[in-house]
Scaffold this motif. Structure first.
Motif, PDB file in Angstrom:
ATOM      1  N   ALA A 102       8.663  -0.981   5.058  1.00  0.00           N
ATOM      2  CA  ALA A 102       8.476   0.195   5.922  1.00  0.00           C
ATOM      3  C   ALA A 102       9.647   1.158   5.783  1.00  0.00           C
ATOM      4  N   ASP A 103      10.861   0.638   5.676  1.00  0.00           N
ATOM      5  CA  ASP A 103      12.039   1.501   5.514  1.00  0.00           C
ATOM      6  C   ASP A 103      11.987   2.289   4.207  1.00  0.00           C
ATOM      7  N   ALA A 104      11.272   1.731   3.239  1.00  0.00           N
ATOM      8  CA  ALA A 104      11.138   2.429   1.963  1.00  0.00           C
ATOM      9  C   ALA A 104      10.013   3.459   1.987  1.00  0.00           C
ATOM     10  N   GLY A 105       9.211   3.468   3.056  1.00  0.00           N
ATOM     11  CA  GLY A 105       8.140   4.446   3.173  1.00  0.00           C
ATOM     12  C   GLY A 105       6.794   3.947   2.707  1.00  0.00           C
ATOM     13  N   PHE A 106       6.585   2.623   2.782  1.00  0.00           N
ATOM     14  CA  PHE A 106       5.311   2.042   2.351  1.00  0.00           C
ATOM     15  C   PHE A 106       4.839   1.032   3.396  1.00  0.00           C
ATOM     16  N   THR A 107       3.669   0.423   3.147  1.00  0.00           N
ATOM     17  CA  THR A 107       3.107  -0.549   4.088  1.00  0.00           C
ATOM     18  C   THR A 107       2.877  -1.881   3.386  1.00  0.00           C
TER      19      THR A 107
ATOM     20  N   LEU B 290      -2.481   3.921   1.171  1.00  0.00           N
ATOM     21  CA  LEU B 290      -3.735   3.450   0.590  1.00  0.00           C
ATOM     22  C   LEU B 290      -3.452   2.395  -0.479  1.00  0.00           C
TER      23      LEU B 290
ATOM     24  N   CYS C 211       8.890   7.568  -6.500  1.00  0.00           N
ATOM     25  CA  CYS C 211       8.919   7.210  -5.076  1.00  0.00           C
ATOM     26  C   CYS C 211       9.150   5.710  -4.891  1.00  0.00           C
ATOM     27  N   ALA C 212       8.671   4.922  -5.842  1.00  0.00           N
ATOM     28  CA  ALA C 212       8.794   3.470  -5.713  1.00  0.00           C
ATOM     29  C   ALA C 212      10.229   2.994  -5.891  1.00  0.00           C
TER      30      ALA C 212
ATOM     31  N   GLY D 230      -2.352   4.781  -3.368  1.00  0.00           N
ATOM     32  CA  GLY D 230      -2.016   6.170  -3.069  1.00  0.00           C
ATOM     33  C   GLY D 230      -1.494   6.347  -1.665  1.00  0.00           C
TER      34      GLY D 230
ATOM     35  N   GLY E 291      12.695   3.699  -4.200  1.00  0.00           N
ATOM     36  CA  GLY E 291      13.243   3.396  -2.880  1.00  0.00           C
ATOM     37  C   GLY E 291      12.985   1.967  -2.440  1.00  0.00           C
TER      38      GLY E 291
ATOM     39  N   TYR F  46       0.846  -1.198   0.000  1.00  0.00           N
ATOM     40  CA  TYR F  46       0.000   0.000   0.000  1.00  0.00           C
ATOM     41  C   TYR F  46       0.884   1.252   0.000  1.00  0.00           C
ATOM     42  N   GLY F  47       0.427   2.279  -0.710  1.00  0.00           N
ATOM     43  CA  GLY F  47       1.161   3.543  -0.759  1.00  0.00           C
ATOM     44  C   GLY F  47       1.849   3.797  -2.090  1.00  0.00           C
ATOM     45  N   LEU F  48       1.879   2.778  -2.943  1.00  0.00           N
ATOM     46  CA  LEU F  48       2.534   2.955  -4.240  1.00  0.00           C
ATOM     47  C   LEU F  48       1.666   3.823  -5.152  1.00  0.00           C
TER      48      LEU F  48
END
Lengths: 125, 299
Positions: free
Chosen positions: A104-109, B130, A58-59, B133, A61, A51-53
């Protein structure tokens, strides 16, 4: 001073012009050729639901964070689908806890992991 | 021609320098960080162990002051490091070419030379990931140190020191983006007791990506920034000066083009509304370009 600035700017622009295409031309994975393909085919593959992509910039990372563990042969980032497919080197694995930490270290879940053994993996984008 | 010896440089080289500065090298305290707008901050941060090198170029037009040669260019090289996925620190090394408009008789303006180093940090304290997102909010802070590299930072130069605090929020999706930010800027007081008015910036930047992104393909995001700036009266020994400060609104169309870990941003900031105290000229336009490169500390 302006002459110096012009020269420095010129060098910087030329350096970027040389470095960028070379870096872009480099494959995302060091694996290559038939031998590497055979190795990848025998290796563990993790299909991560992330999640978060939302953007490729940004991806980047997530690819670098996972790749620098030294255990990974190939990584495919599927932004529109929200998946990251990690092809491990033969004999190398991650725990799910470690995968969660890397994401998580890359800034995502990390929302889910599908693990496959001896598979060729999922198609890339 | 200024005191930095422009007469020694052929005109075409000067222009070439500006062109390359605008194309690849680059300005002072650029608020842009990572995947955000050019003229305002965003909560985006580089990943843990990730690094960003950016070069930023800006051209400032001095507005309708009746002195068109007072336009100047600024460029800077910046470096950011991700201590964690949500905490970034960085440094900017700015350089200015051309004379900055003196604000009034108490301000010396600024000639060509190295300006104060900017130290900055950002803490993304809220991140909601999300399905396709991300929503996030960050606090940011920066401090501009007094410049001492060129000898041109006169005691009257109020631009060379100060600090900023800000709050920024965004939503990023596969197609639609938006960035909001509120920033307070405190300027220093010079040796003559002159204090350039502190400022508050309120920014809203909607953005759109025309094509669904693919990791290995180039990606383009179009943005339209609305930048509201309120500046308090300048002060001399604590007393407000009448023809200073006020409110201005700018519109800033811009784009960001990325290929994996490389990004190019370009934009123009145009004043569209001014409500300034007393008798003043409104600001001119700004043109800015930035090149960014992301990479990992461990290679």
């Amino acid at each position: 001073m302006n002459t110096r600035i012009a020269i420095i700017s010129l060098i910087a622009a030329l350096a970027l012009g040389v470095a960028a295409p070379a870096a872009l031309a480099a494959p995302a994975s060091p694996a290559g050729g038939a031998q590497a393909s055979a190795n990848v085919a025998r290796a563990t593959v993790y299909k991560l639901r992330v999640y978060g992509l939302a953007c490729p910039y940004c991806a980047y990372g997530i690819e670098k964070t996972i790749q620098t563990t030294g255990k990974v042969g190939k990584i495919q980032v599927q932004i529109a689908k929200g998946f990251v497919v990690v092809h491990m080197k033969p004999g190398k694995t991650f725990t799910h806890k470690r995968l969660k930490q890397l994401v998580a270290d890359a800034g995502f879940t990390l929302k889910g992991v599908k693990e496959e053994h001896g598979s060729g993996g999922a198609p890339g984008e | 021609m200024n005191e930095r010896g422009h007469r020694f440089a052929p005109r075409f080289l000067r222009r070439l320098g500006v062109v390359f500065a605008l194309v690849g090298a680059g300005a002072a305290a650029s608020p842009a960080l990572a995947h955000g707008p050019l003229f305002s901050p965003s909560p985006h941060a580089v990943w843990k162990g990730g690094m960003e090198v950016h070069v930023h170029a800006e051209h400032f037009n001095s507005g309708n002051l009746g002195a068109p040669n007072l336009s100047h260019n600024e460029w800077s090289v910046g470096y950011l490091y991700g201590i964690t996925a949500d905490w970034t620190v960085g440094i900017n090394l700015p350089y200015q070419d051309g004379f900055d408009t003196p604000l009034n008789q108490f301000d010396a303006g600024f000639g060509s030379g190295i300006r104060g180093v900017v130290l900055r940090t950002k803490w993304r304290f809220r991140r909601e990931d999300l399905r396709h997102g991300q929503n996030s909010t960050a606090l940011l802070a920066s401090i501009r140190l007094p410049g001492n590299g060129s000898g041109l930072d006169s005691p009257a130069d109020t631009h060379a020191r100060g600090w900023r605090l800000g709050l920024t929020d965004d939503h990023e999706g596969l197609k639609w983006y938006r960035f909001e930010s509120l920033v307070y800027q405190h300027n220093g007081t010079n040796g003559a007791g002159y204090h350039h008015g502190d400022a508050v910036y309120l920014n809203f930047v909607p953005a759109m990506r025309p094509r669904t992104p693919s990791y290995t393909q180039p990606d383009m995001v179009w943005m339209l920034g609305f930048n509201l700036e309120y500046r308090h009266h300048d002060q001399l020994h604590g007393m407000d000066l009448p023809n200073t400060g006020g409110t201005q609104l700018f519109v800033s169309p811009q784009f960001m083009y990325t290929i994996r870990n490389y990004a190019i941003k370009f934009g123009v900031q145009i004043p569209v509304y001014s409500r300034l105290n007393g008798n003043q000229s409104k600001n001119g336009y700004r043109v800015a370009m930035e090149f960014e490169w992301h990479f990992h500390a461990a290679g």
